[in-house]
Design a protein around this motif. Structure first.
Motif, PDB file in Angstrom:
ATOM      1  N   GLU A  41      -3.182 -80.743 -33.491  1.00  0.00           N
ATOM      2  CA  GLU A  41      -3.235 -79.346 -33.052  1.00  0.00           C
ATOM      3  C   GLU A  41      -3.545 -79.247 -31.561  1.00  0.00           C
ATOM      4  O   GLU A  41      -2.944 -78.447 -30.839  1.00  0.00           O
ATOM      5  N   MET A  42      -4.473 -80.075 -31.093  1.00  0.00           N
ATOM      6  CA  MET A  42      -4.856 -80.033 -29.683  1.00  0.00           C
ATOM      7  C   MET A  42      -3.719 -80.506 -28.776  1.00  0.00           C
ATOM      8  O   MET A  42      -3.606 -80.076 -27.623  1.00  0.00           O
ATOM      9  N   LEU A  43      -2.858 -81.379 -29.290  1.00  0.00           N
ATOM     10  CA  LEU A  43      -1.713 -81.859 -28.509  1.00  0.00           C
ATOM     11  C   LEU A  43      -0.656 -80.774 -28.341  1.00  0.00           C
ATOM     12  O   LEU A  43       0.275 -80.933 -27.547  1.00  0.00           O
ATOM     13  N   GLN A  44      -0.800 -79.661 -29.059  1.00  0.00           N
ATOM     14  CA  GLN A  44       0.145 -78.557 -28.937  1.00  0.00           C
ATOM     15  C   GLN A  44      -0.141 -77.686 -27.715  1.00  0.00           C
ATOM     16  O   GLN A  44       0.592 -76.724 -27.456  1.00  0.00           O
ATOM     17  N   ASN A  45      -1.169 -78.013 -26.960  1.00  0.00           N
ATOM     18  CA  ASN A  45      -1.482 -77.257 -25.745  1.00  0.00           C
ATOM     19  C   ASN A  45      -0.276 -77.282 -24.814  1.00  0.00           C
ATOM     20  O   ASN A  45       0.144 -78.352 -24.374  1.00  0.00           O
ATOM     21  N   PRO A  46       0.312 -76.117 -24.486  1.00  0.00           N
ATOM     22  CA  PRO A  46       1.506 -76.092 -23.632  1.00  0.00           C
ATOM     23  C   PRO A  46       1.305 -76.740 -22.262  1.00  0.00           C
ATOM     24  O   PRO A  46       2.258 -77.188 -21.638  1.00  0.00           O
ATOM     25  N   LYS A  47       0.066 -76.803 -21.798  1.00  0.00           N
ATOM     26  CA  LYS A  47      -0.211 -77.400 -20.492  1.00  0.00           C
ATOM     27  C   LYS A  47      -0.142 -78.924 -20.536  1.00  0.00           C
ATOM     28  O   LYS A  47      -0.115 -79.578 -19.500  1.00  0.00           O
ATOM     29  N   GLY A  48      -0.138 -79.470 -21.735  1.00  0.00           N
ATOM     30  CA  GLY A  48      -0.009 -80.913 -21.877  1.00  0.00           C
ATOM     31  C   GLY A  48      -1.214 -81.690 -21.377  1.00  0.00           C
ATOM     32  O   GLY A  48      -1.085 -82.832 -20.931  1.00  0.00           O
ATOM     33  N   GLU A  49      -2.387 -81.083 -21.434  1.00  0.00           N
ATOM     34  CA  GLU A  49      -3.586 -81.755 -20.942  1.00  0.00           C
ATOM     35  C   GLU A  49      -3.990 -82.899 -21.868  1.00  0.00           C
ATOM     36  O   GLU A  49      -3.769 -82.853 -23.072  1.00  0.00           O
ATOM     37  N   ARG A  50      -4.594 -83.923 -21.277  1.00  0.00           N
ATOM     38  CA  ARG A  50      -5.040 -85.083 -22.052  1.00  0.00           C
ATOM     39  C   ARG A  50      -6.209 -84.685 -22.954  1.00  0.00           C
ATOM     40  O   ARG A  50      -7.140 -84.004 -22.524  1.00  0.00           O
ATOM     41  N   VAL A  51      -6.138 -85.107 -24.203  1.00  0.00           N
ATOM     42  CA  VAL A  51      -7.203 -84.812 -25.163  1.00  0.00           C
ATOM     43  C   VAL A  51      -8.263 -85.894 -25.067  1.00  0.00           C
ATOM     44  O   VAL A  51      -7.965 -87.082 -25.190  1.00  0.00           O
ATOM     45  N   THR A  52      -9.497 -85.495 -24.841  1.00  0.00           N
ATOM     46  CA  THR A  52     -10.604 -86.445 -24.785  1.00  0.00           C
ATOM     47  C   THR A  52     -11.326 -86.458 -26.131  1.00  0.00           C
ATOM     48  O   THR A  52     -11.254 -85.490 -26.902  1.00  0.00           O
ATOM     49  N   THR A  53     -12.033 -87.551 -26.401  1.00  0.00           N
ATOM     50  CA  THR A  53     -12.789 -87.619 -27.656  1.00  0.00           C
ATOM     51  C   THR A  53     -13.915 -86.595 -27.657  1.00  0.00           C
ATOM     52  O   THR A  53     -14.277 -86.083 -28.719  1.00  0.00           O
ATOM     53  N   ALA A  54     -14.442 -86.273 -26.477  1.00  0.00           N
ATOM     54  CA  ALA A  54     -15.508 -85.266 -26.395  1.00  0.00           C
ATOM     55  C   ALA A  54     -14.975 -83.904 -26.828  1.00  0.00           C
ATOM     56  O   ALA A  54     -15.620 -83.181 -27.599  1.00  0.00           O
ATOM     57  N   LYS A  59     -14.298 -79.728 -31.001  1.00  0.00           N
ATOM     58  CA  LYS A  59     -13.413 -78.877 -31.794  1.00  0.00           C
ATOM     59  C   LYS A  59     -13.735 -78.987 -33.287  1.00  0.00           C
ATOM     60  O   LYS A  59     -13.685 -77.994 -34.022  1.00  0.00           O
ATOM     61  N   ILE A  60     -14.076 -80.197 -33.716  1.00  0.00           N
ATOM     62  CA  ILE A  60     -14.378 -80.424 -35.130  1.00  0.00           C
ATOM     63  C   ILE A  60     -15.836 -80.091 -35.445  1.00  0.00           C
ATOM     64  O   ILE A  60     -16.222 -79.973 -36.597  1.00  0.00           O
ATOM     65  N   GLN A  61     -16.634 -79.963 -34.376  1.00  0.00           N
ATOM     66  CA  GLN A  61     -18.067 -79.694 -34.499  1.00  0.00           C
ATOM     67  C   GLN A  61     -18.812 -80.879 -35.098  1.00  0.00           C
ATOM     68  O   GLN A  61     -19.627 -80.735 -36.009  1.00  0.00           O
ATOM     69  N   VAL A  62     -18.484 -82.066 -34.576  1.00  0.00           N
ATOM     70  CA  VAL A  62     -19.215 -83.279 -34.933  1.00  0.00           C
ATOM     71  C   VAL A  62     -19.508 -84.024 -33.635  1.00  0.00           C
ATOM     72  O   VAL A  62     -19.019 -83.663 -32.569  1.00  0.00           O
ATOM     73  N   SER A  63     -20.300 -85.072 -33.709  1.00  0.00           N
ATOM     74  CA  SER A  63     -20.592 -85.880 -32.531  1.00  0.00           C
ATOM     75  C   SER A  63     -19.456 -86.880 -32.296  1.00  0.00           C
ATOM     76  O   SER A  63     -18.688 -87.183 -33.215  1.00  0.00           O
ATOM     77  N   GLU A  64     -19.359 -87.397 -31.074  1.00  0.00           N
ATOM     78  CA  GLU A  64     -18.358 -88.435 -30.801  1.00  0.00           C
ATOM     79  C   GLU A  64     -18.620 -89.664 -31.664  1.00  0.00           C
ATOM     80  O   GLU A  64     -17.691 -90.341 -32.115  1.00  0.00           O
ATOM     81  N   ALA A  65     -19.909 -89.953 -31.902  1.00  0.00           N
ATOM     82  CA  ALA A  65     -20.264 -91.092 -32.748  1.00  0.00           C
ATOM     83  C   ALA A  65     -19.687 -90.926 -34.150  1.00  0.00           C
ATOM     84  O   ALA A  65     -19.260 -91.900 -34.787  1.00  0.00           O
ATOM     85  N   ALA A  66     -19.628 -89.682 -34.624  1.00  0.00           N
ATOM     86  CA  ALA A  66     -19.073 -89.416 -35.958  1.00  0.00           C
ATOM     87  C   ALA A  66     -17.580 -89.738 -36.004  1.00  0.00           C
ATOM     88  O   ALA A  66     -17.070 -90.224 -37.015  1.00  0.00           O
ATOM     89  N   LEU A  67     -16.882 -89.489 -34.886  1.00  0.00           N
ATOM     90  CA  LEU A  67     -15.455 -89.835 -34.827  1.00  0.00           C
ATOM     91  C   LEU A  67     -15.259 -91.329 -35.004  1.00  0.00           C
ATOM     92  O   LEU A  67     -14.366 -91.776 -35.728  1.00  0.00           O
ATOM     93  N   TYR A  68     -16.120 -92.102 -34.327  1.00  0.00           N
ATOM     94  CA  TYR A  68     -15.963 -93.555 -34.336  1.00  0.00           C
ATOM     95  C   TYR A  68     -16.439 -94.196 -35.631  1.00  0.00           C
ATOM     96  O   TYR A  68     -16.279 -95.398 -35.815  1.00  0.00           O
ATOM     97  N   ARG A  69     -17.019 -93.397 -36.523  1.00  0.00           N
ATOM     98  CA  ARG A  69     -17.311 -93.916 -37.855  1.00  0.00           C
ATOM     99  C   ARG A  69     -16.035 -93.980 -38.696  1.00  0.00           C
ATOM    100  O   ARG A  69     -15.974 -94.691 -39.701  1.00  0.00           O
ATOM    101  N   HIS A  70     -15.029 -93.206 -38.283  1.00  0.00           N
ATOM    102  CA  HIS A  70     -13.775 -93.145 -39.027  1.00  0.00           C
ATOM    103  C   HIS A  70     -12.638 -93.876 -38.323  1.00  0.00           C
ATOM    104  O   HIS A  70     -11.690 -94.324 -38.969  1.00  0.00           O
ATOM    105  N   PHE A  71     -12.718 -93.968 -37.007  1.00  0.00           N
ATOM    106  CA  PHE A  71     -11.715 -94.668 -36.213  1.00  0.00           C
ATOM    107  C   PHE A  71     -12.427 -95.559 -35.207  1.00  0.00           C
ATOM    108  O   PHE A  71     -13.341 -95.101 -34.520  1.00  0.00           O
ATOM    109  N   ALA A  72     -12.010 -96.801 -35.100  1.00  0.00           N
ATOM    110  CA  ALA A  72     -12.666 -97.751 -34.194  1.00  0.00           C
ATOM    111  C   ALA A  72     -12.466 -97.385 -32.737  1.00  0.00           C
ATOM    112  O   ALA A  72     -13.268 -97.753 -31.877  1.00  0.00           O
TER     113      ALA A  72
END
Length: 218
Positions: A41-54, A59-72
């Motif tokens: 969904e975030m990649l749909q930004n018409p400006k084409g801005e780079r999506v950061t993990t932060a 957007k998901i309302q979790v910590s960055e550490a929580a992301l890395y529990r699911h993806f290395a």
């Protein structure tokens, strides 16, 4: 037809207690799917801005550490999107080939599907074009290139079938089949680029019936 992520597939159930609503622990795989959905969904930004993990975590309302529990890594998140594209696109190509006996009908169906898939999945279009993969791991660019090469091979196979089915295509040489397949792939990429550059306003399927009739004529 599985064209895009279904947001309802990853809804987190909640329960109301006396203190208010409390979030239940996500079911196995649910958070992982949600991360990929929100990234797309975030990649749909018409400006084409780079999506950061932060930004993704916020957007998901979790910590960055929580992301890395699911993806290395962030690269692994993009690999998840590429896997979705690969499974969906080639699953649909197989369906088209099983349904259509005519090689030209197979080629036309594949081309229409590629345009429709991008139109329904703007964020995935940026992945297919490699725009979303800039400044990311180099192997991601290699992986998406391999996917596109496989698609071109599928188009080439469809045109070779058309060669064997008589008509004007029977006189087309093997070399020309390869050139035609590359030309058709360039048409699709051009439509995808036009779609992305317009901020996803100029639809890939616009007047595609006429374009494909011209491109597949002999």
């Amino acid at each position: 037809m599985r064209d895009s992520f279904d947001p309802s597939a990853s809804e987190i159930e909640t329960t109301t207690a006396e203190e208010g609503k409390t979030r239940k622990r996500p079911r196995p795989g649910e958070r992982r799917l949600q991360i990929l959905q929100v990234l797309a969904e975030m990649l749909q930004n018409p400006k084409g801005e780079r999506v950061t993990t932060a930004a993704l975590a916020a957007k998901i309302q979790v910590s960055e550490a929580a992301l890395y529990r699911h993806f290395a890594s962030k690269a692994q998140m993009f690999e998840g999107l590429i896997s979705f594209i690969e499974q969906t696109v080639f699953g649909l190509i197989n369906q088209i080939n099983q349904k259509e006996e005519s090689g030209l009908a197979q080629a036309r169906g594949i081309l229409q599907m590629l345009l429709f898939f991008a139109e329904k999945n703007p964020g995935m279009t940026r992945v297919l074009l490699g725009d979303a993969l800039l400044q990311e791991d180099d192997r991601l660019q290699e992986r998406i290139t391999q996917v596109l090469d496989r698609v071109e091979t599928s188009l080439k196979q469809a045109l070779r079938i058309a060669q064997t089915q008589g008509g004007t295509w029977a006189n087309v040489s093997q070399d020309e089949v390869s050139i035609r397949a590359a030309m058709l792939m360039s048409y699709v990429l051009g439509r995808w680029h036009r779609f992305a550059r317009s901020g996803f306003k100029k639809l890939p399927t616009e007047a595609s019936d006429i374009s494909l009739r011209i491109l597949l004529s002999e």
